[in-house]
Motif scaffolding. Structure first.
Motif, PDB file in Angstrom:
ATOM      1  N   CYS A 229      -0.999  -0.685  12.060  1.00 45.58           N
ATOM      2  CA  CYS A 229      -1.674  -0.176  13.251  1.00 45.58           C
ATOM      3  C   CYS A 229      -2.541  -1.231  13.943  1.00 45.58           C
ATOM      4  O   CYS A 229      -2.364  -1.482  15.140  1.00 45.58           O
TER       5      CYS A 229
ATOM      6  N   TRP B  26      -0.564   2.183   7.498  1.00 51.02           N
ATOM      7  CA  TRP B  26      -1.769   2.005   8.295  1.00 51.02           C
ATOM      8  C   TRP B  26      -1.990   0.537   8.651  1.00 51.02           C
ATOM      9  O   TRP B  26      -2.477   0.225   9.739  1.00 51.02           O
TER      10      TRP B  26
ATOM     11  N   TRP C  93      -2.776   7.853   8.313  1.00 46.65           N
ATOM     12  CA  TRP C  93      -4.028   7.630   7.584  1.00 46.65           C
ATOM     13  C   TRP C  93      -4.664   8.919   7.082  1.00 46.65           C
ATOM     14  O   TRP C  93      -5.276   8.955   6.008  1.00 46.65           O
TER      15      TRP C  93
ATOM     16  N   GLY D  83      -1.283   5.685  13.950  1.00 43.78           N
ATOM     17  CA  GLY D  83      -2.086   5.234  12.814  1.00 43.78           C
ATOM     18  C   GLY D  83      -2.861   6.379  12.195  1.00 43.78           C
ATOM     19  O   GLY D  83      -2.929   6.505  10.966  1.00 43.78           O
TER      20      GLY D  83
END
Length: 407
Positions: free
Chosen positions: A307, A304, A331, A327
């Motif tokens: 991102c 993440w 996540w 992302g």
């Protein structure tokens, strides 16, 4: 505390229980209204911010719902207050629907000001954190231990599909074609739908412990967590993971305008892209039950972090949507896996204090991160703020490894 429950039912098996399915449907529809607010609230704020800097105004409005709600949830998590989860969720639905109905009417009438908006969100969200943890407690208690992992995953599916796909896209279209006030009224309607679902499907005894905590005294959630060091350390990691994310929420409304050159509908599409990726990730949670959950959580943090750094390098809406969507994919499993891992090592009479304290700790990161995010974006710029968010999350990796992998 183990990495996985010995027996976990699938999504389909859990949804055969009509009470669980009914509560999850209510949760899904309520999230649609809340998803509209993701787009409508910053647009409404930017329309009435006056002389206050835009990033500061957005940060204050986004942080307001967490102040009183965090105080109440801390009192519950620390064992100072004992209120049944069903009662907390009903109170949250009633207060939220009334508040957003009033704010929506004021917006449509052109009488909404920034102080009124902040004050309304401050009071109207008093039960927000406690209500959020109560949804999870009620759903997982009705599904039982074997259905806990699936319910946590389905709550994640609801959140990603409604909160980040349907809600933002519809909210962006509504704001672009009508006004933000209509979206505020839609959120009030979503809270009423959830209220009906709770009344019709959730038994009054759901989420309770049969009076055991009242007979023995309510133990502090923090004291319980101290007996489970991995869970306590993971809470710290989750807090900073969410804290470092929050500048992104402040940056996105400004990022859409420059460099992307978009409007409210573009902001909705960007959140929708995150939701599509997160929805795919959430649907795959059911497939992850046999993976080592500690290592999985660390991998999610690292992926993440890339991102927001990638977003800072993008000046095209389509490419930004792809980045944000990827992302969301990595996540989405984080919250369901973390909660299932936590709840697997907590007794029934300890669930409310621990889950509420855990939810409070993660949500406390939001107002603090938003409050820090406003000045950060003002000082570093949109792209600089996104890069800083990603770099700080990367620096969390070794801390997370030491906290979670150490036995």
């Amino acid at each position: 505390m183990t990495d996985a429950s010995p027996v976990n039912r699938s999504y389909r098996e859990v949804l055969r229980d009509r009470r669980v399915a009914g509560l999850l449907v209510g949760d899904l529809l309520a999230h649609v209204g809340t998803g509209m607010i993701i787009v409508a609230m910053p647009v409404q704020t930017l329309a009435i911010h006056g002389s206050m800097p835009k990033a500061i105004a957005v940060g204050l409005v986004e942080a307001a719902p967490f102040v009183l709600s965090t105080m109440l949830a801390l009192a519950i998590g620390l064992g100072r207050v004992r209120v049944p989860p069903r009662t907390l969720l009903v109170a949250d639905c009633v207060l939220r629907s009334a508040t957003f109905a009033v704010l929506g009417w004021l917006s449509l009438a052109g009488r909404l000001t920034l102080p009124v908006l902040i004050g309304g969100l401050l009071i109207g969200a008093t039960f927000r954190v406690a209500g959020s943890s109560s949804r999870r407690l009620l759903a997982t208690s009705m599904a039982g231990e074997s259905g806990r992992f699936a319910v946590n995953g389905l709550l994640g599916v609801n959140q990603t599909f409604a909160l980040y796909i349907v809600g933002p896209v519809v909210g962006g279209l509504i704001v672009a074609t009508t006004s933000a006030g209509v979206a505020l009224l839609a959120d009030a309607a979503g809270a009423l739908i959830l209220l009906v679902a709770v009344v019709l499907t959730v038994p009054r005894s759901a989420g309770d412990d049969g009076g055991r905590s009242r007979a023995a005294g309510v133990e502090s959630g923090w004291r319980i967590l101290r007996r489970r060091p991995v869970a306590a350390r993971l809470l710290v990691v989750v807090f900073f993971f969410d804290f470092f994310y929050m500048p992104i929420a402040v940056a996105l409304p400004l990022y859409v305008g420059d460099p992307l050159g978009g409007d409210a509908s573009s902001l909705g599409l960007l959140w929708g892209a995150l939701g599509v990726g997160a929805f795919v990730g959430a649907t795959l949670v059911d497939r992850l039950r046999n993976l080592p959950q500690r290592h999985l959580l660390i991998a999610i943090i690292g992926l993440w972090a890339l991102c927001p750094i990638a977003l800072a390098l993008v000046d095209d809406l389509t490419v930004a949507m792809i980045v944000f969507g990827l992302g969301g994919l990595v996540w989405a499993p984080f919250t369901p896996v973390a909660y299932s891992f936590l709840q697997s090592g907590v007794a029934a009479h300890e669930q409310q204090q621990v889950v509420t304290l855990w939810t409070t700790g993660t949500m406390l990161a939001a107002p603090l991160g938003l409050a820090a995010g406003g000045p950060l974006i003002e000082a570093a710029g949109t792209a600089g703020g996104l890069v800083i968010s990603g770099v700080l999350t990367l620096l969390l990796l070794p801390v997370a490894a030491l906290a979670v992998l150490r036995r």
